[in-house]
Scaffold this motif. Sequence first.
Motif, mmCIF file in Angstrom:
data_model
loop_
_atom_site.group_PDB
_atom_site.id
_atom_site.type_symbol
_atom_site.label_atom_id
_atom_site.label_comp_id
_atom_site.label_asym_id
_atom_site.label_seq_id
_atom_site.Cartn_x
_atom_site.Cartn_y
_atom_site.Cartn_z
ATOM 1 N N PHE A 28 4.551 17.137 -34.709
ATOM 2 C CA PHE A 28 3.337 17.898 -34.403
ATOM 3 C C PHE A 28 3.251 19.132 -35.285
ATOM 4 O O PHE A 28 4.233 19.874 -35.420
ATOM 5 C CB PHE A 28 3.364 18.415 -32.966
ATOM 6 C CG PHE A 28 3.084 17.395 -31.905
ATOM 7 C CD1 PHE A 28 1.970 16.569 -31.965
ATOM 8 C CD2 PHE A 28 3.928 17.295 -30.805
ATOM 9 C CE1 PHE A 28 1.712 15.653 -30.949
ATOM 10 C CE2 PHE A 28 3.673 16.390 -29.785
ATOM 11 C CZ PHE A 28 2.561 15.559 -29.860
ATOM 12 N N ARG A 44 9.056 14.153 -29.200
ATOM 13 C CA ARG A 44 10.034 13.099 -29.497
ATOM 14 C C ARG A 44 10.552 13.092 -30.932
ATOM 15 O O ARG A 44 11.481 12.355 -31.238
ATOM 16 C CB ARG A 44 9.455 11.745 -29.089
ATOM 17 C CG ARG A 44 9.339 11.607 -27.567
ATOM 18 C CD ARG A 44 8.662 10.301 -27.220
ATOM 19 N NE ARG A 44 8.547 10.064 -25.790
ATOM 20 C CZ ARG A 44 7.597 10.564 -25.007
ATOM 21 N NH1 ARG A 44 6.688 11.390 -25.509
ATOM 22 N NH2 ARG A 44 7.544 10.255 -23.720
ATOM 23 N N LYS A 72 -4.793 10.426 -35.196
ATOM 24 C CA LYS A 72 -5.701 9.337 -34.801
ATOM 25 C C LYS A 72 -6.478 8.774 -36.003
ATOM 26 O O LYS A 72 -7.290 7.881 -35.850
ATOM 27 C CB LYS A 72 -6.690 9.832 -33.726
ATOM 28 C CG LYS A 72 -6.027 10.505 -32.534
ATOM 29 C CD LYS A 72 -4.992 9.615 -31.820
ATOM 30 C CE LYS A 72 -4.245 10.396 -30.735
ATOM 31 N NZ LYS A 72 -3.052 9.701 -30.241
ATOM 32 N N GLN A 119 0.622 8.190 -32.758
ATOM 33 C CA GLN A 119 1.523 9.185 -32.177
ATOM 34 C C GLN A 119 2.573 9.626 -33.194
ATOM 35 O O GLN A 119 2.683 9.056 -34.285
ATOM 36 C CB GLN A 119 2.228 8.582 -30.952
ATOM 37 C CG GLN A 119 1.264 8.203 -29.829
ATOM 38 C CD GLN A 119 1.983 7.622 -28.623
ATOM 39 O OE1 GLN A 119 2.840 6.765 -28.766
ATOM 40 N NE2 GLN A 119 1.634 8.091 -27.446
ATOM 41 N N ILE A 120 3.367 10.592 -32.783
ATOM 42 C CA ILE A 120 4.580 10.950 -33.522
ATOM 43 C C ILE A 120 5.754 10.604 -32.624
ATOM 44 O O ILE A 120 5.578 10.529 -31.397
ATOM 45 C CB ILE A 120 4.601 12.455 -33.927
ATOM 46 C CG1 ILE A 120 4.549 13.393 -32.697
ATOM 47 C CG2 ILE A 120 3.459 12.766 -34.846
ATOM 48 C CD1 ILE A 120 5.830 13.991 -32.313
ATOM 49 N N GLU A 135 8.290 4.548 -32.842
ATOM 50 C CA GLU A 135 9.084 4.475 -31.608
ATOM 51 C C GLU A 135 10.416 5.199 -31.839
ATOM 52 O O GLU A 135 11.278 4.740 -32.597
ATOM 53 C CB GLU A 135 9.345 3.038 -31.128
ATOM 54 C CG GLU A 135 8.152 2.388 -30.454
ATOM 55 C CD GLU A 135 7.721 3.099 -29.163
ATOM 56 O OE1 GLU A 135 8.559 3.741 -28.500
ATOM 57 O OE2 GLU A 135 6.539 3.017 -28.838
ATOM 58 N N SER A 136 10.565 6.296 -31.111
ATOM 59 C CA SER A 136 11.754 7.133 -31.315
ATOM 60 C C SER A 136 13.050 6.348 -31.106
ATOM 61 O O SER A 136 14.022 6.547 -31.840
ATOM 62 C CB SER A 136 11.701 8.363 -30.403
ATOM 63 O OG SER A 136 11.598 7.980 -29.043
HETATM 64 N N1 LIG Z 1 7.387 5.642 -26.909
HETATM 65 C C1 LIG Z 1 7.031 6.518 -27.983
HETATM 66 C C2 LIG Z 1 6.213 7.667 -27.401
HETATM 67 C C3 LIG Z 1 5.642 8.538 -28.503
HETATM 68 C C4 LIG Z 1 4.856 9.699 -27.907
HETATM 69 O O1 LIG Z 1 4.436 9.687 -26.735
HETATM 70 N N2 LIG Z 1 4.646 10.716 -28.747
HETATM 71 C C5 LIG Z 1 3.919 11.882 -28.296
HETATM 72 C C6 LIG Z 1 4.657 13.137 -28.707
HETATM 73 S S1 LIG Z 1 6.209 13.292 -27.910
HETATM 74 C C7 LIG Z 1 2.560 11.917 -28.967
HETATM 75 O O2 LIG Z 1 2.426 11.615 -30.130
HETATM 76 N N3 LIG Z 1 1.545 12.315 -28.194
HETATM 77 C C8 LIG Z 1 0.217 12.458 -28.678
HETATM 78 C C9 LIG Z 1 -0.657 11.302 -28.328
HETATM 79 O O3 LIG Z 1 -0.190 10.336 -27.704
HETATM 80 O O4 LIG Z 1 -1.839 11.382 -28.675
HETATM 81 C C10 LIG Z 1 8.286 7.049 -28.692
HETATM 82 O O5 LIG Z 1 9.334 7.125 -28.031
HETATM 83 O O6 LIG Z 1 8.242 7.338 -29.891
#
Ligand SMILES: N[C@@H](CCC(=O)N[C@@H](CS)C(=O)NCC(=O)O)C(=O)O
Length: 219
Positions: free
Chosen positions: A8, A20, A46, A58-59, A71-72
């Motif tokens: 982020f 993550r 996005k 996502q990150i 995926e972390s």
């Molecule tokens: N299961 C995924 C989850 C990834 C996730 O939820 N990332 C969050 C940040 S910790 C994110 O990007 N949130 C923003 C969004 O979903 O728009 C992982 O473990 O990488």
Amino acid sequence: MTPTITAFERSPDRGRGLARDMRVRWALEEAGQPYEVRLVTFGEMKEPAHRALHPFGQIPTYEDGDLVLFESGAIVFHIAERHAGLLPDNANARARALTWMFAALSTVEPPIVELGTAALLERDKAWYAERLPILEGRVRARLDELSSRLGEADWLDGAFSAGDLLMVTVLRRLAGTGIVETYPNLSAYVARGEARPAYRRAFEAQLAVFTGAAPPADA
Ligand SMILES: N[C@@H](CCC(=O)N[C@@H](CS)C(=O)NCC(=O)O)C(=O)O
């Protein structure tokens, strides 16, 4: 080649290590693997360019040459497979460490995420006060079991592994709820993880993104 991860640009947790990318940074630090970070805004995540790396926008992501991962858990596993220190050499011990990685992400993390999501997005709903104890109860049920299994051990199965790395980051997501603190052995377990030099380096580097401070030279 130096891998690049995404994080982020402005983390909602204000750099407290709950996003993550922290798991990936910590694994890379444990591995002694230098890395680059590309910061992304919520809007950029996005956009098609980022979605080409991460289908869910996502990150974190991880790029190394022509390899792209999301995926972390998968990223931490990839790092752990290629570097010493995060997975045992013994085949059975390695399989058990992998089991703890899955347990962290698919058994312990879901009720924690559900609780966090409710606190973030449902606080103004009429039924929130009624639902909160139910969600906390589900988290506590998992933590009761985890606490019993850990007992007085330092780590979940022998030496520190990627399973502990993921479990500690999952438990840290309860920061501010006071729940982990009611389990002295889990609290000490999280503190042991946080005391590792690799954790500290990773934490300082992601905090520096939020504060604008220069990251430590070796991060
Ligand atoms: N299961 C995924 C989850 C990834 C996730 O939820 N990332 C969050 C940040 S910790 C994110 O990007 N949130 C923003 C969004 O979903 O728009 C992982 O473990 O990488």
